[in-house]
Scaffold this motif. Structure first.
Motif, PDB file in Angstrom:
ATOM      1  N   PRO A   1     -26.252  17.092  22.215  1.00  0.00           N
ATOM      2  CA  PRO A   1     -27.434  16.468  22.825  1.00  0.00           C
ATOM      3  C   PRO A   1     -28.270  15.748  21.779  1.00  0.00           C
ATOM      4  CG  PRO A   1     -27.156  18.732  23.594  1.00  0.00           C
ATOM      5  CD  PRO A   1     -26.180  18.532  22.475  1.00  0.00           C
ATOM      6  N   ALA A   2     -28.893  14.676  22.227  1.00  0.00           N
ATOM      7  CA  ALA A   2     -29.720  13.901  21.298  1.00  0.00           C
ATOM      8  C   ALA A   2     -30.971  14.661  20.893  1.00  0.00           C
ATOM      9  CB  ALA A   2     -30.095  12.557  21.936  1.00  0.00           C
ATOM     10  N   VAL A   3     -31.470  15.536  21.762  1.00  0.00           N
ATOM     11  CA  VAL A   3     -32.684  16.290  21.490  1.00  0.00           C
ATOM     12  C   VAL A   3     -32.381  17.770  21.707  1.00  0.00           C
ATOM     13  CG1 VAL A   3     -35.092  16.671  22.106  1.00  0.00           C
ATOM     14  CG2 VAL A   3     -34.131  14.368  22.221  1.00  0.00           C
ATOM     15  N   VAL A   4     -32.678  18.605  20.726  1.00  0.00           N
ATOM     16  CA  VAL A   4     -32.488  20.050  20.830  1.00  0.00           C
ATOM     17  C   VAL A   4     -33.789  20.739  20.439  1.00  0.00           C
ATOM     18  CG1 VAL A   4     -30.008  19.959  20.363  1.00  0.00           C
ATOM     19  CG2 VAL A   4     -31.620  20.240  18.471  1.00  0.00           C
ATOM     20  N   LYS A   5     -33.894  22.017  20.808  1.00  0.00           N
ATOM     21  CA  LYS A   5     -35.071  22.811  20.459  1.00  0.00           C
ATOM     22  C   LYS A   5     -34.778  23.626  19.205  1.00  0.00           C
ATOM     23  CE  LYS A   5     -35.425  25.058  24.299  1.00  0.00           C
ATOM     24  NZ  LYS A   5     -35.979  25.955  25.342  1.00  0.00           N
TER      25      LYS A   5
ATOM     26  N   LEU B   1     -31.187  26.849  16.886  1.00  0.00           N
ATOM     27  CA  LEU B   1     -31.179  25.649  17.716  1.00  0.00           C
ATOM     28  C   LEU B   1     -30.803  26.032  19.139  1.00  0.00           C
ATOM     29  CD1 LEU B   1     -29.378  23.110  15.348  1.00  0.00           C
ATOM     30  CD2 LEU B   1     -31.827  23.514  15.608  1.00  0.00           C
TER      31      LEU B   1
ATOM     32  N   MET C   1     -30.417  24.283  23.407  1.00  0.00           N
ATOM     33  CA  MET C   1     -30.409  23.101  24.268  1.00  0.00           C
ATOM     34  C   MET C   1     -31.636  23.099  25.168  1.00  0.00           C
ATOM     35  SD  MET C   1     -26.465  22.412  25.403  1.00  0.00           S
ATOM     36  CE  MET C   1     -26.407  23.834  26.464  1.00  0.00           C
ATOM     37  N   ARG C   2     -32.035  21.910  25.560  1.00  0.00           N
ATOM     38  CA  ARG C   2     -33.069  21.753  26.567  1.00  0.00           C
ATOM     39  C   ARG C   2     -32.402  21.679  27.929  1.00  0.00           C
ATOM     40  NH1 ARG C   2     -35.568  17.142  26.524  1.00  0.00           N
ATOM     41  NH2 ARG C   2     -37.643  17.913  27.070  1.00  0.00           N
TER      42      ARG C   2
ATOM     43  N   THR D   1     -29.205  19.251  29.470  1.00  0.00           N
ATOM     44  CA  THR D   1     -28.327  18.725  28.432  1.00  0.00           C
ATOM     45  C   THR D   1     -27.038  19.540  28.378  1.00  0.00           C
ATOM     46  OG1 THR D   1     -29.405  20.099  26.755  1.00  0.00           O
ATOM     47  CG2 THR D   1     -30.274  17.876  27.084  1.00  0.00           C
TER      48      THR D   1
END
Length: 503
Positions: free
Chosen positions: A94-98, A112, A114-115, A118
């Protein structure tokens, strides 16, 4: 006359009607193939009709965050495993992770995640599997009615990999996460206080690689520990509790407590340091035992002193009564301690190690030493030359066997006794390797010559007792015990020896 717009609308309606008829016919034909034709003819007819085989369809496993009112262990494992996929992924992530820092993980381990919405792809034995996270109402929290609200993972894959996913992949994920938890967890040190365990973080960095002990003994202990961990089926087959007892004995300063820390760091086990003096009764002792976690170490240090509060009385027939303490202040009996070691209450957990340490093995009751209670006795003796070289390598990086002081130190260690803690103290006094080895050698030389150093650094020479002048006899003073002084006369010899009293 029909307008062009009306003609286009009619043609669109005709196309939709034809497509609907074709889809309905295909569904009817597929139903006939599945219900009427024999199983052997279905793939051939499906191929002729250009229908995809059932095994090629996408299957999915949904893993919800909550199983009723409780957390779903499979979901927790999946979340930890997906975190490793995100950390290792180069493409397809995913392009954006938490990013977060979980409690108890220390300041160096960032996790890390996932949101919702995603996905990330994993490959297992050639099969491509996609993990997708979806969020529900009350994400991350349980509903009051105990429903399954929260997040959920959807694991999708080709139908032909169904057996692989259910039979191998998901068990692999669970085992991988369990191994990661053992490697990354921080061991805790528990102490008993008012019938409860109080934890703190165990920060002792002792390992078998840094412990000053004989190489053969180290290898024997490590092999015994590893064998214990891998014998789950053996203990279950023989009907024995999955535990093992170690008695570590030796003079003070020989590394008994450091060995306990090394065992804990090697196994990633928590340590429960039991203070028998703070236990109010045998019942409280049993409660403390059953409140221990699995994969833990129960430690009783200086057990010879702890057992002084729980001696056994000898009965008239020569046996022992372990149920009656010798004083009303003794609240834990030896029988209670023995039941904790190998009685029925010792079976309240799995993968437990019991460690007793003592400076005086001869003071222990033989009932505590027999196999089944203390399965292995480990003697931590005075420093040998092998342990000395390990101290030199650990503290100052001296790994060359050709150091000029090594032959002298080896000869001195054969003649005098020195605890590893004493030698380590001298080596830590300076950062210079040669000066540290010289300080350790001086300690051995002085001990051989009868010269000792106290804690303040002052040197005291042992006095050789020789002839002394006789002390003058005290003159009795009237009114101050003169009668008693005259009735008792103390005579000292010219040579110092046993003192004799003559009446």
């Amino acid at each position: 006359m029909a307008s062009p717009a009306n003609g286009a609308l009619e043609r669109c309606k005709s196309a939709i009607t034809a497509a609907t008829s074709v889809v309905a016919a295909a569904m009817l034909l597929r139903r006939l193939v599945a219900d009427v034709l024999p199983a052997g003819a279905r793939p051939l007819v499906g191929t002729l009709l250009l229908l995809p085989p059932p095994s090629a369809r996408r299957h999915a496993v949904v893993i919800e965050e909550f199983d009723g009112a409780f957390y779903n262990r499979v979901f927790l494992a999946a979340r930890a495993y997906v975190s490793t996929l995100l950390a290792a992924a180069r493409a397809g992530a995913p392009a954006v992770v938490k990013a977060s820092l979980p409690r108890g993980a220390g300041a160096e381990q960032i996790t890390l995640a996932m949101r919702p919405g995603t996905a990330v792809v994993d490959v297992f034995r050639g099969a491509e599997l996609k993990w997708r996270l979806s969020g529900g109402r009350g994400t991350g929290r349980r509903r009051a009615d105990g429903g399954g609200a929260g997040e959920a993972f959807r694991l999708s894959f080709d139908g032909r990999h169904k057996d692989l996913v259910l039979g191998a992949y998901l068990p692999f994920v669970m085992a991988r996460v369990e191994a990661m938890a053992r490697e990354q967890r921080q061991a805790k040190l528990y102490s008993n206080e008012w019938g409860k365990w109080r934890p703190v973080r165990l920060r002792n960095a002792s390992t078998f690689a840094t412990l000053a002990m004989d190489a053969a003994l180290r290898q024997d202990v490590v092999g015994d520990l590893d064998m214990f961990l891998g014998r789950r089926e053996y203990y279950g087959r023989t009907g024995r509790a999955w535990k093992r007892g170690y008695l570590i004995h030796g003079p003070p300063g020989t590394g008994k407590s450091s060995l306990v820390a090394a065992i804990s760091n090697h196994l990633h086990f928590d340590v429960y340091d039991l203070d028998l003096g703070a236990v109010r009764s045998n019942t409280e002792l049993r409660k403390l035992l059953i409140r221990m976690k699995n994969r833990s170490i129960l430690l009783v240090e200086d057990v010879d002193c702890a057992l002084a509060a729980a001696p056994r009385r000898r009965e008239a027939d020569g046996g022992f009564d372990g149920n009656i303490p010798s004083s009303k202040h003794h609240k834990v009996t030896l029988s209670g301690l023995l039941n904790m070691v190998d009685g029925l209450w010792s079976c309240s957990g799995h993968e437990r190690i019991l460690i007793f340490t003592t400076n005086h093995m001869d003071r222990l009751d033989p009932a505590l030493l027999r196999p089944g209670r203390m399965d292995k006795h480990i003697h931590m003796g005075y420093c040998g030359f092998g342990a000395f070289k390990e101290l030199a390598a650990t503290y100052h990086g001296v790994v060359d066997d050709g150091h000029p002081l090594f032959p002298e130190v080896e000869a001195l260690l054969r003649e005098v006794d020195a605890a590893p803690a004493e030698i380590a103290e001298r080596m830590l006094a300076t950062d210079d390797a040669d000066a540290a080895l010289e300080a350790a050698a001086k300690l051995l030389r002085d001990r051989k010559a009868g010269v000792e150093e106290d804690g303040g650094g002052y040197v005291k020479q042992k006095l050789h007792v020789g002839p002394r002048r006789p002390r003058p006899r005290p003159v009795p003073v009237p009114g101050r015990g003169a009668s008693a002084a005259s009735a008792r006369r103390v005579v000292f010899d010219e040579e110092i020896g046993p003192v004799r009293f003559s009446l």
